[in-house]
Scaffold this motif. Structure first.
Motif, PDB file in Angstrom:
ATOM      1  N   GLN A  32     -31.220  21.530 -19.574  1.00 12.73           N
ATOM      2  CA  GLN A  32     -31.580  20.159 -19.234  1.00 12.73           C
ATOM      3  C   GLN A  32     -31.277  19.218 -20.395  1.00 12.73           C
ATOM      4  N   ILE A  33     -31.608  19.630 -21.603  1.00 14.15           N
ATOM      5  CA  ILE A  33     -31.362  18.799 -22.781  1.00 14.15           C
ATOM      6  C   ILE A  33     -29.869  18.495 -22.905  1.00 14.15           C
ATOM      7  N   GLY A  34     -29.035  19.508 -22.775  1.00 13.10           N
ATOM      8  CA  GLY A  34     -27.595  19.307 -22.884  1.00 13.10           C
ATOM      9  C   GLY A  34     -27.036  18.405 -21.800  1.00 13.10           C
ATOM     10  N   MET A  35     -27.493  18.601 -20.571  1.00 14.26           N
ATOM     11  CA  MET A  35     -26.981  17.808 -19.458  1.00 14.26           C
ATOM     12  C   MET A  35     -27.474  16.369 -19.517  1.00 14.26           C
ATOM     13  N   ILE A  36     -28.750  16.183 -19.810  1.00 14.82           N
ATOM     14  CA  ILE A  36     -29.287  14.821 -19.913  1.00 14.82           C
ATOM     15  C   ILE A  36     -28.562  14.064 -21.020  1.00 14.82           C
ATOM     16  N   ASP A  37     -28.358  14.716 -22.157  1.00 15.86           N
ATOM     17  CA  ASP A  37     -27.679  14.059 -23.270  1.00 15.86           C
ATOM     18  C   ASP A  37     -26.263  13.648 -22.881  1.00 15.86           C
ATOM     19  N   PHE A  38     -25.513  14.547 -22.272  1.00 21.80           N
ATOM     20  CA  PHE A  38     -24.134  14.246 -21.886  1.00 21.80           C
ATOM     21  C   PHE A  38     -24.086  13.098 -20.885  1.00 21.80           C
ATOM     22  N   ILE A  39     -24.906  13.178 -19.859  1.00 24.70           N
ATOM     23  CA  ILE A  39     -24.907  12.129 -18.833  1.00 24.70           C
ATOM     24  C   ILE A  39     -25.377  10.804 -19.442  1.00 24.70           C
ATOM     25  N   ALA A  40     -26.374  10.836 -20.307  1.00 25.20           N
ATOM     26  CA  ALA A  40     -26.897   9.605 -20.903  1.00 25.20           C
ATOM     27  C   ALA A  40     -25.852   8.886 -21.756  1.00 25.20           C
ATOM     28  N   VAL A  41     -25.097   9.610 -22.567  1.00 29.30           N
ATOM     29  CA  VAL A  41     -24.125   8.937 -23.436  1.00 29.30           C
ATOM     30  C   VAL A  41     -22.887   8.478 -22.661  1.00 29.30           C
ATOM     31  N   TYR A  42     -22.659   9.043 -21.473  1.00 27.77           N
ATOM     32  CA  TYR A  42     -21.546   8.613 -20.618  1.00 27.77           C
ATOM     33  C   TYR A  42     -22.061   8.106 -19.274  1.00 27.77           C
ATOM     34  N   ASP A 131     -33.236  17.583 -12.440  1.00 33.53           N
ATOM     35  CA  ASP A 131     -32.846  18.733 -11.635  1.00 33.53           C
ATOM     36  C   ASP A 131     -31.504  19.271 -12.152  1.00 33.53           C
ATOM     37  N   THR A 132     -31.520  20.504 -12.656  1.00 29.58           N
ATOM     38  CA  THR A 132     -30.339  21.060 -13.301  1.00 29.58           C
ATOM     39  C   THR A 132     -29.170  21.242 -12.329  1.00 29.58           C
ATOM     40  N   THR A 133     -29.447  21.623 -11.104  1.00 31.62           N
ATOM     41  CA  THR A 133     -28.371  21.823 -10.134  1.00 31.62           C
ATOM     42  C   THR A 133     -27.663  20.500  -9.845  1.00 31.62           C
ATOM     43  N   ALA A 138     -22.924  16.967 -10.715  1.00 26.21           N
ATOM     44  CA  ALA A 138     -22.350  15.668 -11.089  1.00 26.21           C
ATOM     45  C   ALA A 138     -21.399  15.805 -12.275  1.00 26.21           C
ATOM     46  N   ILE A 139     -21.786  16.604 -13.263  1.00 26.16           N
ATOM     47  CA  ILE A 139     -20.921  16.826 -14.423  1.00 26.16           C
ATOM     48  C   ILE A 139     -19.636  17.523 -13.996  1.00 26.16           C
ATOM     49  N   ASN A 140     -19.749  18.551 -13.178  1.00 24.13           N
ATOM     50  CA  ASN A 140     -18.560  19.261 -12.700  1.00 24.13           C
ATOM     51  C   ASN A 140     -17.656  18.345 -11.886  1.00 24.13           C
ATOM     52  N   ASN A 141     -18.245  17.516 -11.032  1.00 28.37           N
ATOM     53  CA  ASN A 141     -17.445  16.576 -10.237  1.00 28.37           C
ATOM     54  C   ASN A 141     -16.698  15.599 -11.136  1.00 28.37           C
ATOM     55  N   LEU A 142     -17.308  15.184 -12.199  1.00 26.15           N
ATOM     56  CA  LEU A 142     -16.690  14.217 -13.100  1.00 26.15           C
ATOM     57  C   LEU A 142     -15.652  14.871 -14.008  1.00 26.15           C
ATOM     58  N   THR A 143     -15.944  16.065 -14.491  1.00 29.70           N
ATOM     59  CA  THR A 143     -15.054  16.680 -15.474  1.00 29.70           C
ATOM     60  C   THR A 143     -13.945  17.502 -14.850  1.00 29.70           C
ATOM     61  N   VAL A 144     -14.151  18.069 -13.672  1.00 28.04           N
ATOM     62  CA  VAL A 144     -13.128  18.872 -13.023  1.00 28.04           C
ATOM     63  C   VAL A 144     -12.193  17.994 -12.198  1.00 28.04           C
ATOM     64  N   PHE A 145     -12.717  16.960 -11.580  1.00 28.30           N
ATOM     65  CA  PHE A 145     -11.909  16.064 -10.745  1.00 28.30           C
ATOM     66  C   PHE A 145     -10.704  15.494 -11.502  1.00 28.30           C
ATOM     67  N   PRO A 146     -10.877  14.990 -12.719  1.00 26.82           N
ATOM     68  CA  PRO A 146      -9.707  14.459 -13.435  1.00 26.82           C
ATOM     69  C   PRO A 146      -8.627  15.515 -13.679  1.00 26.82           C
ATOM     70  N   LEU A 147      -9.027  16.745 -13.873  1.00 22.01           N
ATOM     71  CA  LEU A 147      -8.036  17.806 -14.072  1.00 22.01           C
ATOM     72  C   LEU A 147      -7.236  18.043 -12.802  1.00 22.01           C
ATOM     73  N   ALA A 157     -19.828   9.331  -8.270  1.00 22.34           N
ATOM     74  CA  ALA A 157     -20.959   8.926  -7.444  1.00 22.34           C
ATOM     75  C   ALA A 157     -22.114   9.885  -7.632  1.00 22.34           C
ATOM     76  N   ILE A 158     -23.291   9.337  -7.747  1.00 24.43           N
ATOM     77  CA  ILE A 158     -24.494  10.140  -7.920  1.00 24.43           C
ATOM     78  C   ILE A 158     -25.181  10.259  -6.583  1.00 24.43           C
ATOM     79  N   THR A 159     -25.497  11.450  -6.207  1.00 26.43           N
ATOM     80  CA  THR A 159     -26.295  11.697  -5.029  1.00 26.43           C
ATOM     81  C   THR A 159     -27.675  12.075  -5.507  1.00 26.43           C
ATOM     82  N   THR A 160     -28.635  11.209  -5.265  1.00 23.53           N
ATOM     83  CA  THR A 160     -29.993  11.461  -5.726  1.00 23.53           C
ATOM     84  C   THR A 160     -30.607  12.549  -4.867  1.00 23.53           C
TER      85      THR A 160
END
Length: 163
Positions: A32-42, A131-133, A138-147, A157-160
């Motif tokens: 959670q710490i890693g994901m929150i940090d990554f999403i927060a700075v971007y 929620d980690t899942t 969201a991270i995978n959608n953002l980081t894999v999509f550009p590849l 897009a965020i799905t709450t």
């Protein structure tokens, strides 16, 4: 030799302290710490805020997997320095800020720390209390999509997730 604190364990430690302070009394696991940090700075890339705290580098999407080891090292140092408390739960280990860690945060007055706290709270709110899942998707959608299409999206897009 000129060593920068940018991207260092020290920088990550300060952000973790700010995060845990902003979310107190919430306890978070390492993921959670890693994901929150990554999403927060971007946060702008995730459609959460108007601007990314760490800009728009072409390599920003590759940062997420590279942060795992520095976050582990930062958490270890924060525990040893007694700024963060480690608790064993049925789900694994969770981290919370201590009084000493809160005292450090009281000395961190800057527009960055205020904006980071806002980004952290916005992230946790958008992802059903971290929620980690949902965050990982969201991270995978953002980081894999550009590849896949060879160009970064304007934002993911965020799905709450609702309870």
């Amino acid at each position: 030799m000129n060593e920068s604190t940018i991207g260092s364990t020290f920088e990550i430690s300060l952000r973790i302290l700010l995060m845990l302070n902003c979310l107190f009394p919430l306890q978070l696991d390492e993921q959670q710490i890693g994901m929150i940090d990554f999403i927060a700075v971007y946060a702008a890339d995730f459609g959460l805020l108007d601007e990314n705290l760490h800009g728009y580098s072409n390599y920003r999407f590759s940062e997420f997997p590279a942060r795992k080891q520095p976050i582990q090292a930062a958490l270890r140092d924060l525990i040893l320095d007694e700024y963060v408390h480690l608790t064993s739960t049925s789900k694994g280990y969770e981290y919370a800020i201590t009084a000493a860690g809160k005292n450090v945060c009281k000395q961190l007055h800057s527009s960055y720390s205020e904006e980071y706290c806002l980004a952290v709270k916005t992230t946790v709110s958008a992802f059903n209390h971290a929620d980690t899942t949902a965050m990982l998707n969201a991270i995978n959608n953002l980081t894999v999509f550009p590849l896949a299409v060879n160009s970064p999206p304007a934002h993911a897009a965020i799905t709450t997730v609702s309870e």
